[in-house]
Design an enzyme around this catalytic site. Sequence first.
Site, PDB file in Angstrom:
ATOM      1  CE1 TYR A   1      -3.583   2.690   1.033  1.00 37.48           C
ATOM      2  CE2 TYR A   1      -1.712   3.617   2.221  1.00 37.48           C
ATOM      3  CZ  TYR A   1      -2.976   3.746   1.691  1.00 37.48           C
ATOM      4  OH  TYR A   1      -3.634   4.944   1.817  1.00 37.48           O
TER       5      TYR A   1
ATOM      6  CD  GLU B   1      -5.841   4.874  -0.859  1.00 33.28           C
ATOM      7  OE1 GLU B   1      -5.824   4.963   0.372  1.00 33.28           O
ATOM      8  OE2 GLU B   1      -6.875   4.665  -1.504  1.00 33.28           O
TER       9      GLU B   1
END
Length: 396
Positions: free
Chosen positions: A118, A206
């Site tokens: 992530y 993101e």
Amino acid sequence: MNLHEYQGKEILNSFGVEIQRGMVATSPEEAVEAAKKLTEETGTGWHVIKAQVHAGGRGKGGGVKLAKSLDEVRDIAGQIIGMDLVTPQTPPEGKRVHQVLIAEDVYYPGDSEPEEYYMSVLLDRAKGKNMIMYSTEGGMDIEAVAEKTPHLIFTEEVDPAVGLLPFQARRVAFNLGLSGQAFKQMTKFVSALYKAYISSDASLFEINPVLKTSDDRVIAVDSKVTLDDNALYRHKDYAAMRDIREENPIEVEAKAVGLNYVDLDGNVGCMVNGAGLAMATMDLIKQAGGEPANFLDVGGTADAERVETAFNIILKDPNVKAILVNIFGGIVRCDRVAQGIVDAYKNMGSIDVPIIVRLQGTNADIAKELIDNSGLDVQSAVAFQEAADKVQAVLA
Ligand code: GDP
Ligand code: MN
């Protein structure tokens, strides 16, 4: 402004971030053509079909599917295009899918250890710094990781005046447990990602997941991007990426007529001049036991036409049970605003919800008389508290 996954990836790629390549399609036929072209470019015959809507969690909702042949590309694209995709991040009725991304399959068949990380870059307003947040636990819900295993989330603060320093990019790669070629690729990835974030005036980039393949490529498989609306004037190409189908229709309409309107969940519509007074008015409504249905700054010219436009916008929200007009007459005189309200009301025929009007400032007394003698279902107030009490009374 939020972007679609494919648009975010285009920006990333233009700054040198390696991405999972793909093409957008709006029909099963286009999807098949896109898949054929991708196979020529990448060599892989497998593709993922990904719904393009402004919401995450698409995988779980059936909006991301693997196709192992052109027939499957056609079938899956046919299923996804036009569906109302429901994910944990959409409204309960889902979001209509208008287009899909046909992307190369980057999870090689037989790859025993693809790693999913992530990574996001965002603005930490409290610290006045940019922050890179990253974790070895990618691919899944990062909120769940933050809750259950917060020690697996790392952060790297970046001073915007200094920029990302090479040792910081290396620290990210190190904390992700990488070495050798993968370590090098990851430092390149982080630097390019930070550059994309800064150069596009974003408030969020993101990437979940960032994929590391068994042959040590580091690839952005997904993207969620928020750009700063106030900086769009210097990114005409990004401004053109706006997809108003994804936005709140009342806000889009308000913007088109030049009103500063934000839709909220409450039941009391607000019409106010000046952002500061608008904030104070929202507090006032809460204290009176209501919840603001919107933020609306009508600006300096509260004439009849503008007041009518604002009433129309406010009344589009079916939750509105009362309207509070709170206008300070400085340059614009209160009696003119009051006349505007009366004219707008008459012009609209009837308004089904009670209206409380507080006008304060130049000629406030004349304005009050005008409202009180209009014979319309409009109540006037002079003091803040008086207005709050009247809102409370109509909600009771
Ligand atoms: P999200 O669910 O909206 O976050 O959409 P993502 O783009 O993150 O995709 C969801 C999941 O689909 C990823 O976590 C991957 O596990 C999977 N996925 C994405 N791309 C590929 C691919 O090229 N091949 C395979 N096999 N799976 C993929
Ligand atoms: Mn994702």
